[in-house]
Scaffold this active site. Structure first.
Site, short mmCIF file in Angstrom:
data_model
loop_
_atom_site.label_atom_id
_atom_site.label_comp_id
_atom_site.label_asym_id
_atom_site.label_seq_id
_atom_site.Cartn_x
_atom_site.Cartn_y
_atom_site.Cartn_z
N SER A 280 0.87 -1.21 0.13
CA SER A 280 0.09 -0.11 -0.07
C SER A 280 0.71 1.30 0.14
O SER A 280 0.45 2.31 -0.71
CB SER A 280 -0.86 -0.02 1.28
OG SER A 280 -0.18 -0.07 2.32
N HIS A 330 1.61 4.64 4.39
CA HIS A 330 0.65 5.56 3.28
C HIS A 330 1.25 6.66 3.01
O HIS A 330 1.53 7.32 1.77
CB HIS A 330 -0.78 5.51 3.70
CG HIS A 330 -1.40 4.03 3.60
ND1 HIS A 330 -2.63 4.05 4.24
CD2 HIS A 330 -0.98 2.92 3.47
CE1 HIS A 330 -2.93 2.48 4.22
NE2 HIS A 330 -1.98 1.89 3.71
#
Length: 379
Positions: A280, A330
């Site tokens: 991610s 992230h």
């Protein structure tokens, strides 16, 4: 051909179009309900919008309305192209003697032109110093008209070919390869009951990395905890990765992906010292890269950036606040992907100066993150 096309005013319009389109890479703006004026844009120039106004403006009231109308249209263009500031230059070819000339109007510059010698002014000398020379042609009459028309058509054809190449769909080999690696490193260990062991030995863990297991910074971005985690990331990689691979090219795309994943892993160990895995962080880097690409092509993707790309990034960052999700990875990946995209550059858009600065900033960002992770150690 109608001889009215060849009067002095229309000939001046043709010459100016030839200069701004073929020499300065301005593109026409299609506007509904606008008559006797041509709007051109180039977001890389000092004057991002140039207007060539051939209609007769005979008094101050008509001129004030023209300024009001121009500013209103400029606001729409500014909003569509996500521009923080936007200066315009209006070239009036038939400004009446009754119009009181203004010294300065915010973001609205104009010049009054009756003949080519009128371009010898400070505005043109500063921003378009070669304009007067470029208005001189050996051809005359219909021969000149034909040359200008052919040159503009040829220039527009080449621009269209470049755009088609950028947005042409190519086989996303690197994306499929990355997805395959993610899947293999989940399925094979699961079959041999090695899944937990693989995560424990190769996942991103600050204490282990600081003890010399530096490979975890990369290996951790290819591991996933469960099937939904794997499927979600692989699907996101397929959707976003295929676009970035197509827009930037395979080598640049791989650099963006790995650098984003690395920065995501570093942010993870800077701000938290728990075991972290997953692609991610790298995928958020691809989102940042898509945002940077969209900025350069915002004339074509302006609405997409506002309605899809930015909301997608914001939504996923908000989802990252849920328990069990490493939002630090992230954020690190998003920043890393955006910065390294400046360094690798967008073809036919990024200047050498911009790319060099991007690489310098990327190196500084990496060095600072390494210092925070291994020396300062917040977590």
């Amino acid at each position: 051909m109608n001889t009215e096309l060849m009067d002095d005013k229309n000939l001046m319009v043709m010459k100016l179009l030839h200069y701004f389109i073929t020499e300065k890479n301005y593109n026409p703006i299609i506007l509904q309900g606008v008559e006797n004026e041509i709007w051109l844009e180039n977001l890389d120039e000092d004057y991002k919008v140039v207007r060539i106004v051939s209609g007769y403006i005979h008094n101050d009231e008509q001129f004030k309305f023209d300024v009001f109308k121009t500013k209103r249209i400029m606001k729409k263009i500014k909003k569509k192209t996500l521009s923080l500031s936007m200066n315009s230059l209006s070239i009036f070819l038939d400004l009446g003697e009754n119009v009181t000339e203004k010294e300065d109007i915010s973001n609205f510059k104009y010049i009054k032109v009756k003949e080519e010698s009128d371009f010898n002014n400070d505005i043109i000398k500063k921003s378009f110093p070669d304009l007067t020379k470029k208005l001189v042609y050996n051809e005359e009459g219909f021969e000149l008209f034909a040359k200008i028309t052919n040159d503009i058509n040829e220039h527009n054809k080449k621009d269209a070919e470049k755009i088609n190449k950028v947005f042409k769909v190519d086989f996303p080999m690197i994306t499929y390869m990355l997805i395959a690696i993610n899947m293999v490193l989940y399925i094979i260990p699961l079959l041999f009951d090695m899944h937990n062991s693989l995560i424990n030995n190769y996942g991103v863990l600050g204490s282990a990395i600081r003890n010399g297991e530096y490979y975890r910074l990369i290996t951790g971005i290819f591991l996933h905890g469960n099937l939904p985690h794997l499927v979600f990331n692989c699907y996101a990689l397929f959707v976003i990765g295929t676009q970035i691979e197509n827009f930037f090219g395979k080598i640049k795309y791989l650099i963006i992906y790995l650098f984003s994943g690395l920065m995501g892993a570093l942010f993870s160990i800077i701000f938290a010292d728990y075991l972290s895995i997953g692609a991610s962080g790298a995928i958020f880097g691809l989102m940042g890269s898509l945002l940077y690409f969209g900025y350069h092509y915002r004339v074509y993707l302006g609405n997409v950036i506002k309605s899809q790309i930015i909301p997608l990034i914001v939504l996923n960052l908000l989802l990252g606040l849920l328990p069990g999700i490493d939002n630090f990875a992230h954020i690190g990946g998003l920043l890393g992907g955006t910065i390294i995209s400046i360094g690798v550059g967008v073809k036919d858009k990024s200047s050498t100066f911009e790319r060099v600065n991007g690489l310098i900033i990327s190196a500084m960002f990496l060095a600072f993150s390494l210092y925070m992770a291994f020396v300062f150690k917040i977590a």
